[in-house]
Design a protein around this motif. Structure first.
Motif, PDB file in Angstrom:
ATOM      1  N   HIS A  10     -55.606  35.449  21.510  1.00  0.00           N
ATOM      2  CA  HIS A  10     -55.316  36.801  21.977  1.00  0.00           C
ATOM      3  C   HIS A  10     -54.910  37.598  20.753  1.00  0.00           C
ATOM      4  O   HIS A  10     -53.942  37.244  20.072  1.00  0.00           O
ATOM      5  N   CYS A  11     -55.652  38.674  20.472  1.00  0.00           N
ATOM      6  CA  CYS A  11     -55.364  39.460  19.273  1.00  0.00           C
ATOM      7  C   CYS A  11     -54.666  40.758  19.665  1.00  0.00           C
ATOM      8  O   CYS A  11     -55.160  41.515  20.498  1.00  0.00           O
ATOM      9  N   HIS A  12     -53.525  40.994  19.019  1.00  0.00           N
ATOM     10  CA  HIS A  12     -52.704  42.155  19.335  1.00  0.00           C
ATOM     11  C   HIS A  12     -52.801  43.241  18.273  1.00  0.00           C
ATOM     12  O   HIS A  12     -51.981  44.156  18.243  1.00  0.00           O
ATOM     13  N   CYS A  13     -53.788  43.157  17.366  1.00  0.00           N
ATOM     14  CA  CYS A  13     -53.890  44.161  16.301  1.00  0.00           C
ATOM     15  C   CYS A  13     -54.259  45.519  16.898  1.00  0.00           C
ATOM     16  O   CYS A  13     -54.799  45.621  18.000  1.00  0.00           O
ATOM     17  N   SER A  14     -53.975  46.581  16.154  1.00  0.00           N
ATOM     18  CA  SER A  14     -54.182  47.927  16.696  1.00  0.00           C
ATOM     19  C   SER A  14     -55.669  48.221  16.896  1.00  0.00           C
ATOM     20  O   SER A  14     -56.030  48.984  17.793  1.00  0.00           O
ATOM     21  N   GLN A  15     -56.539  47.604  16.071  1.00  0.00           N
ATOM     22  CA  GLN A  15     -57.977  47.847  16.247  1.00  0.00           C
ATOM     23  C   GLN A  15     -58.456  47.247  17.568  1.00  0.00           C
ATOM     24  O   GLN A  15     -59.161  47.899  18.333  1.00  0.00           O
ATOM     25  N   CYS A  16     -58.088  46.012  17.846  1.00  0.00           N
ATOM     26  CA  CYS A  16     -58.481  45.401  19.112  1.00  0.00           C
ATOM     27  C   CYS A  16     -57.898  46.166  20.286  1.00  0.00           C
ATOM     28  O   CYS A  16     -58.566  46.386  21.293  1.00  0.00           O
ATOM     29  N   ARG A  17     -56.650  46.581  20.153  1.00  0.00           N
ATOM     30  CA  ARG A  17     -56.022  47.294  21.271  1.00  0.00           C
ATOM     31  C   ARG A  17     -56.765  48.591  21.562  1.00  0.00           C
ATOM     32  O   ARG A  17     -57.052  48.927  22.708  1.00  0.00           O
ATOM     33  N   ARG A  18     -57.115  49.318  20.493  1.00  0.00           N
ATOM     34  CA  ARG A  18     -57.802  50.594  20.674  1.00  0.00           C
ATOM     35  C   ARG A  18     -59.227  50.382  21.176  1.00  0.00           C
ATOM     36  O   ARG A  18     -59.669  51.018  22.131  1.00  0.00           O
ATOM     37  N   LEU A  19     -59.953  49.462  20.544  1.00  0.00           N
ATOM     38  CA  LEU A  19     -61.361  49.258  20.898  1.00  0.00           C
ATOM     39  C   LEU A  19     -61.535  48.676  22.297  1.00  0.00           C
ATOM     40  O   LEU A  19     -62.517  48.963  22.979  1.00  0.00           O
ATOM     41  N   HIS A  20     -60.584  47.839  22.718  1.00  0.00           N
ATOM     42  CA  HIS A  20     -60.693  47.237  24.048  1.00  0.00           C
ATOM     43  C   HIS A  20     -59.934  48.045  25.093  1.00  0.00           C
ATOM     44  O   HIS A  20     -59.986  47.723  26.280  1.00  0.00           O
ATOM     45  N   GLY A  21     -59.223  49.096  24.668  1.00  0.00           N
ATOM     46  CA  GLY A  21     -58.463  49.916  25.602  1.00  0.00           C
ATOM     47  C   GLY A  21     -57.452  49.110  26.386  1.00  0.00           C
ATOM     48  O   GLY A  21     -57.274  49.295  27.582  1.00  0.00           O
ATOM     49  N   ALA A  22     -56.790  48.186  25.680  1.00  0.00           N
ATOM     50  CA  ALA A  22     -55.944  47.222  26.384  1.00  0.00           C
ATOM     51  C   ALA A  22     -54.748  46.842  25.523  1.00  0.00           C
ATOM     52  O   ALA A  22     -54.688  47.173  24.339  1.00  0.00           O
ATOM     53  N   ALA A  23     -53.802  46.140  26.117  1.00  0.00           N
ATOM     54  CA  ALA A  23     -52.613  45.712  25.394  1.00  0.00           C
ATOM     55  C   ALA A  23     -52.950  44.692  24.312  1.00  0.00           C
ATOM     56  O   ALA A  23     -52.240  44.558  23.316  1.00  0.00           O
ATOM     57  N   PHE A  24     -54.040  43.952  24.525  1.00  0.00           N
ATOM     58  CA  PHE A  24     -54.508  42.972  23.536  1.00  0.00           C
ATOM     59  C   PHE A  24     -55.926  42.571  23.925  1.00  0.00           C
ATOM     60  O   PHE A  24     -56.382  42.914  25.021  1.00  0.00           O
ATOM     61  N   ALA A  25     -56.623  41.901  23.016  1.00  0.00           N
ATOM     62  CA  ALA A  25     -57.992  41.453  23.293  1.00  0.00           C
ATOM     63  C   ALA A  25     -58.052  39.938  23.187  1.00  0.00           C
ATOM     64  O   ALA A  25     -57.461  39.354  22.280  1.00  0.00           O
ATOM     65  N   SER A  26     -58.757  39.319  24.124  1.00  0.00           N
ATOM     66  CA  SER A  26     -58.853  37.861  24.161  1.00  0.00           C
ATOM     67  C   SER A  26     -60.251  37.445  23.734  1.00  0.00           C
ATOM     68  O   SER A  26     -61.244  38.047  24.159  1.00  0.00           O
ATOM     69  N   PHE A  27     -60.310  36.406  22.883  1.00  0.00           N
ATOM     70  CA  PHE A  27     -61.587  35.988  22.311  1.00  0.00           C
ATOM     71  C   PHE A  27     -61.818  34.492  22.449  1.00  0.00           C
ATOM     72  O   PHE A  27     -60.889  33.696  22.285  1.00  0.00           O
ATOM     73  N   ALA A  43     -54.253  28.425  24.026  1.00  0.00           N
ATOM     74  CA  ALA A  43     -54.287  29.791  23.502  1.00  0.00           C
ATOM     75  C   ALA A  43     -53.248  29.984  22.406  1.00  0.00           C
ATOM     76  O   ALA A  43     -52.234  29.289  22.375  1.00  0.00           O
ATOM     77  N   TYR A  44     -53.518  30.916  21.511  1.00  0.00           N
ATOM     78  CA  TYR A  44     -52.502  31.364  20.565  1.00  0.00           C
ATOM     79  C   TYR A  44     -52.634  32.877  20.383  1.00  0.00           C
ATOM     80  O   TYR A  44     -53.664  33.458  20.747  1.00  0.00           O
ATOM     81  N   HIS A  45     -51.576  33.487  19.879  1.00  0.00           N
ATOM     82  CA  HIS A  45     -51.515  34.939  19.744  1.00  0.00           C
ATOM     83  C   HIS A  45     -51.486  35.312  18.267  1.00  0.00           C
ATOM     84  O   HIS A  45     -50.663  34.788  17.515  1.00  0.00           O
ATOM     85  N   ILE A  46     -52.383  36.230  17.857  1.00  0.00           N
ATOM     86  CA  ILE A  46     -52.375  36.690  16.465  1.00  0.00           C
ATOM     87  C   ILE A  46     -52.038  38.184  16.406  1.00  0.00           C
ATOM     88  O   ILE A  46     -52.194  38.909  17.381  1.00  0.00           O
ATOM     89  N   PHE A  47     -51.572  38.598  15.233  1.00  0.00           N
ATOM     90  CA  PHE A  47     -51.149  39.978  14.984  1.00  0.00           C
ATOM     91  C   PHE A  47     -50.085  40.453  15.974  1.00  0.00           C
ATOM     92  O   PHE A  47     -50.075  41.616  16.383  1.00  0.00           O
TER      93      PHE A  47
END
Ligand SMILES: [Zn+2]
Ligand SMILES: [Zn+2]
Length: 133
Positions: free
Chosen positions: A24-41, A106-110
């Motif tokens: 689960h990526c919490h970086c600002s780019q993923c948040r903005r691009l996915h329109g979400a609190a975080f993006a899961s990959f 799972a693990y969380h980055i950024f």
């Protein structure tokens, strides 16, 4: 076998193999691009991934020198991320994968740039940036 599609059904794909990385990526780019609190990959071998339809409906955006983000140019669904440092891997957006595939832990980055308006307590290792930094 794992399958997925974009919201408008044009882009469809199949993964003939295991998901070997789940983040689960919490970086600002993923948040903005996915329109979400975080993006899961879901990390998969590039050779395991193939398009069933819609490859010509894909557009891409380079969010950095090393990150290429592929999305459906009609409906905007994020499909996957390519990292130049990992040419043999693809990171498929969990949101476009169908069903409930088998996943590694799972693990969380950024977490260092996570959304300040959402608290996370659902387990998994948490890293300020990447695990090895
Ligand atoms: Zn679409
Ligand atoms: Zn990110």
């Amino acid at each position: 076998m794992i399958s997925g599609r974009c919201e408008c059904h044009r882009v469809r794909f199949q993964i003939d193999g295991e998901i070997n990385d789940y983040s689960h990526c919490h970086c600002s780019q993923c948040r903005r691009l996915h329109g979400a609190a975080f993006a899961s990959f879901a990390g998969v071998e590039r050779t395991a991934f193939r398009y069933l339809s819609g490859e010509s409906d894909i557009s891409s955006y380079a969010s950095s020198d090393s990150h290429q983000r592929l999305f459906c140019k009609h409906c905007g669904s994020n499909i996957l991320v390519e990292l130049s440092a990992e040419p043999d891997a693809l990171y498929v957006a969990m949101g476009v994968i169908e069903g409930n595939p088998k996943l590694p832990p799972a693990y969380h980055i950024f977490m260092g740039s996570k959304a300040p308006w959402y608290e996370f307590d659902n387990g998994g290792e948490q890293y300020d940036t990447f695990p090895d930094e």
